[in-house]
Write a protein that holds these residues in place. Structure first.
Motif, PDB file in Angstrom:
ATOM      1  N   ALA A  26     -36.608  -0.779  13.803  1.00 23.50           N
ATOM      2  CA  ALA A  26     -37.835  -0.281  13.089  1.00 23.50           C
ATOM      3  C   ALA A  26     -38.406  -1.472  11.835  1.00 23.50           C
ATOM      4  O   ALA A  26     -37.435  -1.869  11.118  1.00 23.50           O
ATOM      5  N   GLY A  27     -39.675  -1.442  11.595  1.00 23.70           N
ATOM      6  CA  GLY A  27     -40.098  -2.369  10.621  1.00 23.70           C
ATOM      7  C   GLY A  27     -41.597  -2.540  10.729  1.00 23.70           C
ATOM      8  O   GLY A  27     -42.267  -2.219  11.660  1.00 23.70           O
ATOM      9  N   GLU A  28     -41.920  -3.470  10.088  1.00 22.71           N
ATOM     10  CA  GLU A  28     -43.274  -3.859   9.962  1.00 22.71           C
ATOM     11  C   GLU A  28     -43.319  -5.500  10.740  1.00 22.71           C
ATOM     12  O   GLU A  28     -42.425  -6.460  10.186  1.00 22.71           O
ATOM     13  N   TYR A  29     -44.329  -5.686  11.799  1.00 14.12           N
ATOM     14  CA  TYR A  29     -44.050  -6.965  12.576  1.00 14.12           C
ATOM     15  C   TYR A  29     -45.688  -7.533  12.557  1.00 14.12           C
ATOM     16  O   TYR A  29     -46.539  -6.878  12.568  1.00 14.12           O
ATOM     17  N   LYS A  30     -45.383  -8.956  12.806  1.00 11.03           N
ATOM     18  CA  LYS A  30     -46.795  -9.511  13.059  1.00 11.03           C
ATOM     19  C   LYS A  30     -46.369 -10.132  14.374  1.00 11.03           C
ATOM     20  O   LYS A  30     -45.330 -10.596  14.825  1.00 11.03           O
ATOM     21  N   LEU A  31     -47.550 -10.532  15.214  1.00 10.90           N
ATOM     22  CA  LEU A  31     -47.318 -10.999  16.282  1.00 10.90           C
ATOM     23  C   LEU A  31     -48.056 -12.445  16.394  1.00 10.90           C
ATOM     24  O   LEU A  31     -49.184 -12.645  15.595  1.00 10.90           O
ATOM     25  N   TYR A  32     -47.600 -13.209  16.971  1.00 13.24           N
ATOM     26  CA  TYR A  32     -48.096 -14.749  17.232  1.00 13.24           C
ATOM     27  C   TYR A  32     -47.688 -15.096  18.680  1.00 13.24           C
ATOM     28  O   TYR A  32     -46.932 -14.909  19.282  1.00 13.24           O
ATOM     29  N   ILE A  33     -48.519 -16.333  19.114  1.00  8.49           N
ATOM     30  CA  ILE A  33     -48.217 -17.022  20.215  1.00  8.49           C
ATOM     31  C   ILE A  33     -47.402 -18.077  19.968  1.00  8.49           C
ATOM     32  O   ILE A  33     -47.771 -19.122  19.259  1.00  8.49           O
ATOM     33  N   GLN A  34     -46.398 -18.516  20.803  1.00 11.28           N
ATOM     34  CA  GLN A  34     -45.473 -19.731  20.827  1.00 11.28           C
ATOM     35  C   GLN A  34     -45.905 -20.290  22.033  1.00 11.28           C
ATOM     36  O   GLN A  34     -45.363 -19.843  23.024  1.00 11.28           O
ATOM     37  N   TYR A  35     -46.124 -21.477  22.213  1.00 12.24           N
ATOM     38  CA  TYR A  35     -46.438 -22.389  23.500  1.00 12.24           C
ATOM     39  C   TYR A  35     -45.061 -23.079  23.771  1.00 12.24           C
ATOM     40  O   TYR A  35     -44.260 -23.057  22.976  1.00 12.24           O
ATOM     41  N   GLY A  36     -45.236 -23.200  25.073  1.00 11.33           N
ATOM     42  CA  GLY A  36     -43.922 -23.913  25.767  1.00 11.33           C
ATOM     43  C   GLY A  36     -43.391 -25.326  24.958  1.00 11.33           C
ATOM     44  O   GLY A  36     -42.257 -25.627  24.976  1.00 11.33           O
ATOM     45  N   ASP A  37     -44.654 -25.863  24.309  1.00  7.79           N
ATOM     46  CA  ASP A  37     -44.033 -27.005  23.661  1.00  7.79           C
ATOM     47  C   ASP A  37     -43.690 -27.006  22.234  1.00  7.79           C
ATOM     48  O   ASP A  37     -43.521 -27.626  21.337  1.00  7.79           O
ATOM     49  N   GLY A  38     -43.707 -25.443  21.705  1.00  5.64           N
ATOM     50  CA  GLY A  38     -43.008 -25.339  20.384  1.00  5.64           C
ATOM     51  C   GLY A  38     -43.998 -24.922  19.428  1.00  5.64           C
ATOM     52  O   GLY A  38     -43.838 -24.361  18.323  1.00  5.64           O
ATOM     53  N   ARG A  39     -45.314 -25.425  19.831  1.00  2.75           N
ATOM     54  CA  ARG A  39     -46.426 -24.958  18.744  1.00  2.75           C
ATOM     55  C   ARG A  39     -46.600 -23.621  18.629  1.00  2.75           C
ATOM     56  O   ARG A  39     -46.497 -22.706  19.700  1.00  2.75           O
ATOM     57  N   ALA A  40     -46.992 -22.928  17.766  1.00  2.00           N
ATOM     58  CA  ALA A  40     -47.459 -21.427  17.752  1.00  2.00           C
ATOM     59  C   ALA A  40     -48.890 -21.536  16.884  1.00  2.00           C
ATOM     60  O   ALA A  40     -49.281 -21.945  15.907  1.00  2.00           O
ATOM     61  N   THR A  41     -49.581 -20.368  17.333  1.00  7.36           N
ATOM     62  CA  THR A  41     -50.532 -19.636  16.600  1.00  7.36           C
ATOM     63  C   THR A  41     -50.230 -19.154  15.225  1.00  7.36           C
ATOM     64  O   THR A  41     -49.285 -18.741  14.921  1.00  7.36           O
ATOM     65  N   ALA A  42     -51.374 -18.871  14.458  1.00  4.05           N
ATOM     66  CA  ALA A  42     -51.188 -18.194  13.237  1.00  4.05           C
ATOM     67  C   ALA A  42     -50.671 -16.809  13.618  1.00  4.05           C
ATOM     68  O   ALA A  42     -51.197 -16.295  14.538  1.00  4.05           O
ATOM     69  N   THR A  43     -50.207 -16.197  12.503  1.00  2.52           N
ATOM     70  CA  THR A  43     -49.684 -14.584  12.952  1.00  2.52           C
ATOM     71  C   THR A  43     -50.752 -13.704  12.816  1.00  2.52           C
ATOM     72  O   THR A  43     -52.099 -14.092  12.407  1.00  2.52           O
ATOM     73  N   SER A  44     -50.573 -12.697  13.409  1.00  5.32           N
ATOM     74  CA  SER A  44     -51.697 -11.695  13.778  1.00  5.32           C
ATOM     75  C   SER A  44     -52.361 -11.269  12.307  1.00  5.32           C
ATOM     76  O   SER A  44     -51.671 -11.157  11.468  1.00  5.32           O
ATOM     77  N   LYS A  45     -53.458 -10.924  12.349  1.00  8.17           N
ATOM     78  CA  LYS A  45     -54.154 -10.283  11.057  1.00  8.17           C
ATOM     79  C   LYS A  45     -53.567  -8.967  10.850  1.00  8.17           C
ATOM     80  O   LYS A  45     -53.466  -8.722   9.706  1.00  8.17           O
ATOM     81  N   TYR A  46     -53.310  -8.272  11.788  1.00  4.24           N
ATOM     82  CA  TYR A  46     -53.015  -6.767  11.582  1.00  4.24           C
ATOM     83  C   TYR A  46     -51.313  -6.757  11.880  1.00  4.24           C
ATOM     84  O   TYR A  46     -50.502  -7.680  12.292  1.00  4.24           O
TER      85      TYR A  46
END
Length: 83
Positions: A26-46
């Protein structure tokens, strides 16, 4: 964190998935996308809340809020309140 490590507090889904399994802890989580090459998007706004319940009184008078066209919010108020 900036390093992904699947476990009790981190989960993943395939890039074509239309859902994701919630973490076990249980907890508070943010979502993000991590690409196969290791790059990641910014975390979700919500924030996603797993296994927790909290009072739904989180609207401030005069503030603006974004909603979902797919699942618009349902507003209900207790006695003595109006919107």
């Amino acid at each position: 964190t900036t390093t992904f490590s699947e476990g009790n507090t981190m989960t993943k889904a395939a890039g074509v998935a239309n859902c994701i399994i919630a973490p076990n802890v249980a907890g508070e989580y943010k979502l993000y996308i991590q690409y196969g090459d290791g790059r990641a998007t910014a975390t979700s706004k919500y924030t996603v809340y797993v296994g927790q319940s909290a009072a739904a009184v989180n609207v401030n008078d005069g503030d603006q809020y974004e909603g979902s066209a797919v699942r618009p919010p349902e507003l209900t108020l207790g006695a003595g309140y109006t919107f």
